[in-house]
Design a protein around this motif. Sequence first.
Motif, PDB file in Angstrom:
ATOM      1  N   GLY B  91       2.227   3.301   0.312  1.00  0.00           N
ATOM      2  CA  GLY B  91       1.632   2.749   1.526  1.00  0.00           C
ATOM      3  C   GLY B  91       1.715   3.789   2.624  1.00  0.00           C
ATOM      4  O   GLY B  91       1.576   4.984   2.370  1.00  0.00           O
ATOM      5  N   TRP B 118       7.904   0.985  11.000  1.00  0.00           N
ATOM      6  CA  TRP B 118       6.526   0.544  10.793  1.00  0.00           C
ATOM      7  C   TRP B 118       6.016  -0.426  11.856  1.00  0.00           C
ATOM      8  O   TRP B 118       5.171  -1.255  11.600  1.00  0.00           O
ATOM      9  CB  TRP B 118       6.342  -0.042   9.381  1.00  0.00           C
ATOM     10  N   SER B 249       5.803  -4.272   7.523  1.00  0.00           N
ATOM     11  CA  SER B 249       5.128  -3.885   6.275  1.00  0.00           C
ATOM     12  C   SER B 249       4.568  -2.466   6.356  1.00  0.00           C
ATOM     13  O   SER B 249       4.009  -2.060   7.371  1.00  0.00           O
ATOM     14  CB  SER B 249       3.996  -4.855   5.958  1.00  0.00           C
ATOM     15  N   TYR B 250       4.745  -1.747   5.266  1.00  0.00           N
ATOM     16  CA  TYR B 250       4.215  -0.380   5.144  1.00  0.00           C
ATOM     17  C   TYR B 250       2.933  -0.357   4.331  1.00  0.00           C
ATOM     18  O   TYR B 250       2.407   0.702   4.004  1.00  0.00           O
ATOM     19  CB  TYR B 250       5.262   0.516   4.470  1.00  0.00           C
ATOM     20  N   LYS B 251       2.461  -1.539   3.965  1.00  0.00           N
ATOM     21  CA  LYS B 251       1.254  -1.603   3.126  1.00  0.00           C
ATOM     22  C   LYS B 251       0.044  -1.083   3.901  1.00  0.00           C
ATOM     23  O   LYS B 251      -0.045  -1.222   5.119  1.00  0.00           O
ATOM     24  CB  LYS B 251       0.986  -3.054   2.716  1.00  0.00           C
ATOM     25  N   ASP B 253      -2.783  -2.347   3.973  1.00  0.00           N
ATOM     26  CA  ASP B 253      -3.484  -3.467   4.602  1.00  0.00           C
ATOM     27  C   ASP B 253      -2.534  -4.381   5.384  1.00  0.00           C
ATOM     28  O   ASP B 253      -2.789  -5.574   5.539  1.00  0.00           O
ATOM     29  CB  ASP B 253      -4.241  -4.274   3.532  1.00  0.00           C
ATOM     30  N   ALA B 254      -1.434  -3.797   5.868  1.00  0.00           N
ATOM     31  CA  ALA B 254      -0.457  -4.612   6.616  1.00  0.00           C
ATOM     32  C   ALA B 254      -1.107  -5.246   7.835  1.00  0.00           C
ATOM     33  O   ALA B 254      -1.936  -4.623   8.506  1.00  0.00           O
ATOM     34  CB  ALA B 254       0.717  -3.737   7.042  1.00  0.00           C
ATOM     35  N   LYS B 255      -0.742  -6.485   8.098  1.00  0.00           N
ATOM     36  CA  LYS B 255      -1.244  -7.166   9.302  1.00  0.00           C
ATOM     37  C   LYS B 255      -0.585  -6.569  10.534  1.00  0.00           C
ATOM     38  O   LYS B 255       0.546  -6.092  10.478  1.00  0.00           O
ATOM     39  CB  LYS B 255      -0.920  -8.656   9.220  1.00  0.00           C
TER      40      LYS B 255
END
Lengths: 525, 525
Positions: B91, B118, B249-251, B253-255
Motif C-alpha cells: 500500500g 498514515w 489505513s495504508y491501503k 484505497d483507504a478512506k
Amino acid sequence: MIKTFTFSALALGLCFSAFAQEPLNTAAVQKIRTEGLDNSKAMEIAYKITDVAGPRLSNSPGLKRAQDWAVKYFKEIGLQNVHLEAWGEFGKGWQVDKYYAATTLPFYRPMIASPKAWTPGTKGPIKSEVILIKADTVTDLAKYKGKLTGKIVMIESATLQPLKNSYTPDAVRYTEEALEKMAAAEPQAAGAGRRGNFGNAGGNQRAMMLKLMAVRAAIDSMLLAEKIGLKLTYARGSHGTFFTSNGASYKLDAKPVNPELEVSSEDYLHILRLLRGGEKVELEAEVKTSFYDKDPKGYNVIAEIPGTDPKLKSEIVMLGGHYDSWHSGTGATDNAAGSAVMIEAVRILKAIDFKPKRTIRIALWSSEEQGLFGSRGYVKEHFADPSNMTAKPEHEKLSAYYNLDNGTGTIRGVYLQGNAAVRDIFQTWLTPFADLGAKTITINNTGGTDHQAFDGVGLPGFQFIQDPMDYNTRTHHSNQDTFDRLDGDDLKKSATIVASFVYHTSERAEKLPRKTMPTPAAPRQ
Amino acid sequence: MIKTFTFSALALGLCFSAFAQEPLNTAAVQKIRTEGLDNSKAMEIAYKITDVAGPRLSNSPGLKRAQDWAVKYFKEIGLQNVHLEAWGEFGKGWQVDKYYAATTLPFYRPMIASPKAWTPGTKGPIKSEVILIKADTVTDLAKYKGKLTGKIVMIESATLQPLKNSYTPDAVRYTEEALEKMAAAEPQAAGAGRRGNFGNAGGNQRAMMLKLMAVRAAIDSMLLAEKIGLKLTYARGSHGTFFTSNGASYKLDAKPVNPELEVSSEDYLHILRLLRGGEKVELEAEVKTSFYDKDPKGYNVIAEIPGTDPKLKSEIVMLGGHYDSWHSGTGATDNAAGSAVMIEAVRILKAIDFKPKRTIRIALWSSEEQGLFGSRGYVKEHFADPSNMTAKPEHEKLSAYYNLDNGTGTIRGVYLQGNAAVRDIFQTWLTPFADLGAKTITINNTGGTDHQAFDGVGLPGFQFIQDPMDYNTRTHHSNQDTFDRLDGDDLKKSATIVASFVYHTSERAEKLPRKTMPTPAAPRQ
C-alpha cells in the motif's frame, strides 16, 4: 529547591533549656486530621498553580498569574493582610512564546528541547547545517572565524557519555532503615561537607576545569561575535525527560548572549553521533522569547491569620515555600507541591475556625531558584541583615519558620538544622502522625531552600523530611515536572502535619528555642 | 515486534527421532567468539539503521534508505544474491515532514506528540480552541453538528487514569529463577492462552466495548464530515516517552481520515484537566505528512552466503528479523537491534572466512508491524501457502529459520516453539555460551514476530529468548526507541551466539527435525 554546591554548616553554641512534657492538643489534631485528610483541597490548589498558571520563572507572566491567584484565594478563605511584598530588585522576567526545532537531515525528527532561560529567540525561522565546534584551546577557534554567521552550532565534548539503561526505580520512598539512620545522626561539625565550586576536585582537576571554562567562555564570545543562529546544549535526562540548567543573566544590564536550546539527551546525542560520523545534519528552528523589565522588583505573596492573644498576637509563626519555578515544566514538585501544601495548611486552619494566639503568616517566595532571593530579601527587611547580623525588632517576635520544598513526597519527619533544643518538642508534635509515616527527627541540616534564609540569621527555620520519590530522577528542574508527578495522598498528609505543627507553635506558651545569633563572620548558610 | 492479541497454539504431533550426541565444533566457536566479541560491528551497523536511516515505517523513504544501505553493506562484506525481493502489495508509504504543536492558552507549552501513522497533515498552520467531545451515545453527537469546522478536538474518556509514580525499574534482565521456570515449562495445549480481540472480557464487558467502538467510529465520521482541524489522541507512556498505536489505513484505497496527533500522556492529560475544569485551551499546530504510492509493493532484503557442499548447498539456513519500524522513534529496539545482530552474524561468518555446506540466507523483512507481511509473503512464495498448506519444493530444503525481534536484550536461550526434537541439539549448541548467560531452552512458544510465518507452515522457525530490558516500559513502538537504548555488549553477545547457531545448522549432517505440517484448518499461528 535550588541547585547548591554548599552544605549548611552547623552553627555551634545552642541555647539549651529544660522542658516539661510538651503539650499536645489531641482534639485540635483530630479536627485538623479530619479536615486535612477527608476534605483536602491540596490537589485543586496545585492544579491552579501548575496546570492553570503554568511555569513560574522569576518575574515571568506565569509567576504573576500564580501570585494573583494566590492573593485571590487567600482573600477567599479569609486571610488578612494579603499582599504582594517586594523583597528587592530582581531583574528581567522572561518567557517562551514559541519553541520549534527539528532535524531535517538526514531525516525529519522533531526535537524535545527548550530555550535556555533568559536567552533571546532566533531571528525568525532559521534553517542551517549544524556545525560541531571542536576546540581544546582558545587558539583552536581561529578556524571557525567568519564561518558561523546564522549557523546552528554545538560544541564537541569528550566527556559526554552514552546513556545507560536504568535498573533502579525512578521513584523511591525512605525505608525504615534510612529513616533510622537519619534519626541516629550526630550533629555535623561546622563546615562539614562544605565544598567549593569544584566540589572535592584535586588541584589538577581544578586546573583542567578552569581551562575548560575559559575555552567555553571564549567559544561563547566568538559565537556571539559571529552572530550564530542558534546554539544547542546538552541537557541531562533521558526518555524525553530533560533537566534545565541555570539560565543566562536576568540582570537589567545583562550582556547579550546567544540564542540557545537545551536539548534532550537523545536528540542531542543523535546529532552529535551523526556529526562525529561525518554525516551532514540540518536543522530548522524557530524560537521566540519575551523579556519583561517594566518592573524589575521581585515579590513574595504574604498573608496572615492574625493572632488573637493580646500578649502573643505580635509574635509570629511563619510557614512557606518558594512559588517560582524553572520554565520547561510547570514546576509541580519544585515547588507547587510545597506551596500547595502550605496554602492547604492555612486553609485547614481557617476551615476548623482556628483563632491562633500568635499570628500565623504564610509566605510564597519568589526567585528561590536564583539564590533564595525572595526569602533572603524578606528576612533582611524584617528580621536581620546577615551581613552584620544586626537584629531588627521583629527578630525577637518570630517563633519558627516552616518550609516545604523537596517535591511531592509526604513528610516523614523534620530536620532540626542543628537545633537540638527543639527535638523533644517536635517529637511530641509528630506523635499523632506516626500512622502517616511521619516520626523521624534528625539533627542534620538540609540545604538548598528558603529555611536557610532564616537559619542564617539565628531564627528557627525548618525544612521537613520528605520521601524522595522521583525528584532527582525525573522532576527537579525538568520538563516533566508537571501536575502528573503530584501524589494527592502525599500532599494531603503533608498539609495535615504542617497545619498541626503551625497550630502548636502558635499555641505554645513560649516561642521555640533558637540557636544563638551567628556572628557576621560565620559562613553563609 | 508486532502488537498481538493472539498467542500461538502448539501444533501437536511432533516428529521424534533419536540422536547421538550432537557435535559441536569448538574451534569454529572460538573463531566466532573472537570475531564477534572482540571485533564487533553490531553498534556501527545499528547506527546506520537508526541514526542515519531514521524511522522505517513500511514503504517509507526511511525504510528505503535503510534497505539501500543494507544492500550496499551486504555486497561490501561479500554476500551473494543480494537483492530486494517483493513479497506482495503493501500500500502507501508515509512520513512526517513537519510536526509542531503547542498550547497557547492558558499559557505557552510545546507538546510532545506525533502525527498518527498514515494520517494527513493540517491545512497549514492552524490555531483553535480545543473542543472536548462528550458523547456516550451516537445521538449525543448532534449538539456538535456545524460547530467543529477547523477546530482542534479531543474526546472525553471516563477510563483515562492519572499517571502513577513508578516504583519498579524501567529495565530488567531475566533472573535465574525466571529462566529456570521457562526451562521447566510443559508443552502448552493447542489453543492455550488464545484470546479473541477482546481478550478474556466477559459478555457484558464485550457489549460495552462494542458500543464504545461504535460511538468512537461515529465520532470519527462526524469529525470528518465537520472538517475538523486536528484530533488529539492519548498516547500511553510517561515522562516524555509515548507509545504510538496502530496507524490509519495504508491501503491504496483507504478512506479519508482526520488529521490526528498521538499526544504524550502529560500533555494530553494537561489539556483534559483544563477542559474538564472549565478553562479555555487554545492550541496552535502545523503538521505536514507525505504519502508514497508510486510503488505499492513491499520488499524484503535478501542476501546469501552460498553453500559449498555439492549435496547440501541447495539446502538453506535462514536468519532474519524485521527491518521496518514505527515512525516516532528510530525503531532501535524494534527492530534495528535484531536486524543489526543478524547482519553482524553473517558478517562474523564472512570474517572468519566460513564456507558453509548449506546456503546461509539472511532476510530483513518489511511490514512486520502491520501483520508479519514481509515474512508471510516470502514464506508463501518460497515454502508453502498457509491457506492450503501445499508445500513448494523449497519447503523441504529449509533446515531452520532464526529470528530476533525482542529488543536490545542479549540472548538467554531459545524458545522451541513446541518442537521438542530440537531440544538436545540446541542445548549442545548453547553449551559454549553459558558464560554469556545463554543456556535456557523452553518448550514454550513465543509470538508476535516473523518466525511464526515459518512455524505456521510446519517449518522450524525460532525466536531466541532475550532479556526484557526496557522494551515494555520505554521502547516498544515509542518515540524513545532510539540508538541510546541499545546495549553494545548485548548485541555483540547475541550476534556471536546466532552466528554459531547458523554455523552449526549449516554444517549439521541432517536438517533440523521439524514438526508435522499443520492442516489447513489449523488455527493461524
